[in-house]
Design an enzyme around this catalytic site. Sequence first.
Site, PDB file in Angstrom:
ATOM      1  N   LYS A 114      -0.562   0.627  -2.661  1.00  0.00           N
ATOM      2  CA  LYS A 114      -1.100  -0.096  -1.501  1.00  0.00           C
ATOM      3  C   LYS A 114      -2.315   0.651  -0.958  1.00  0.00           C
ATOM      4  CE  LYS A 114      -0.587  -3.290   1.769  1.00  0.00           C
ATOM      5  NZ  LYS A 114      -0.041  -2.764   2.990  1.00  0.00           N
ATOM      6  N   HIS A 119       7.445  -4.964   1.654  1.00  0.00           N
ATOM      7  CA  HIS A 119       6.157  -4.419   2.069  1.00  0.00           C
ATOM      8  C   HIS A 119       6.287  -3.096   2.840  1.00  0.00           C
ATOM      9  CE1 HIS A 119       2.481  -4.129   4.533  1.00  0.00           C
ATOM     10  NE2 HIS A 119       1.896  -4.838   3.578  1.00  0.00           N
ATOM     11  N   ASP A 120       5.774  -2.007   2.226  1.00  0.00           N
ATOM     12  CA  ASP A 120       5.585  -0.710   2.899  1.00  0.00           C
ATOM     13  C   ASP A 120       6.857  -0.131   3.522  1.00  0.00           C
ATOM     14  OD1 ASP A 120       2.980  -1.014   2.160  1.00  0.00           O
ATOM     15  OD2 ASP A 120       2.144  -0.943   4.173  1.00  0.00           O
TER      16      ASP A 120
END
Length: 295
Positions: A123, A36-37
């Site tokens: 995202k 994630h990110d």
Amino acid sequence: MAIQSLASYAMPSPESFRINKVDWRFAPERAGLLIHDMQDYFIGFYGENSPLVDRLMSNIQRLRAFFKAQGAPVIYTAQPIEQSDEERGLLNDMWGPGLNAHPHLQKIVEPLALDADDIVLTKWRYSAFKRSTLAKTLQDMGRDQLAICGVYGHIGCLTTALDAFMQDIKPFVIADAIGDFSLEDHLMTLNYVAGRCGKVIGVEDALAAQSATSALLTRDELRKQLLGALDVAESEFDADENLIDYGLDSVRVMMLVTEWRRLGIEIDFDELAKRPTLNGWWDIIDRRLPAGASA
């Protein structure tokens, strides 16, 4: 408005949070890994030579290698560099322009550089499910679990775990493979997930799950696999009951067959369909165990 510099802190151990409310079994053959990110922009706020980032990178690298070895999907989220005010919405009020102002920092950090077979999702909001194909991607791959790692714990990682839970995808947040604004935020994330929407495990717990797919299959292990796939209480499970009546679908059956074949147990879907009970399946499997194996 923008993220401030973030100080390093000691990575929490899996024992640092409250006891998990659910006893879900983490199954790599049913899971995808969400990184994630992990973009230069977000990691940059920790500054150079951060012990927290070093530990975070190392643990995510181990998870990534493990999932790839299991043939499980590795999925990244990455925020885009060209977001209109309409696309960015309220994020502008909370965090400012973000990557729009720093397009050179969009790349995934070098230690976690993408492979050709990795999946990258754009995202748009805190949750990785929002305006993305994440749920469909997992469904198409027959995956109903999601292991979550990356940054930041109390924002995107937590929101994604909560969203997964509400879509009947079991989230597993990896306690020592997320980074956060502070130790307090990190622990809040772990405690919320453990008590409200998922299960918290450590990197070592995830890696140890490999033994479940490499060890000799026993009747007890078969029972555990079925209980994990069916979400039925152990006290209510009848070894002679039709598994279809318990809700077992063809996708999960094929996942189990694939797992058993990795153990050298050759079984066809059709013969399982003719005897869809635990006892019926074990009778078939017991006769197919590799020569010399003892159940």
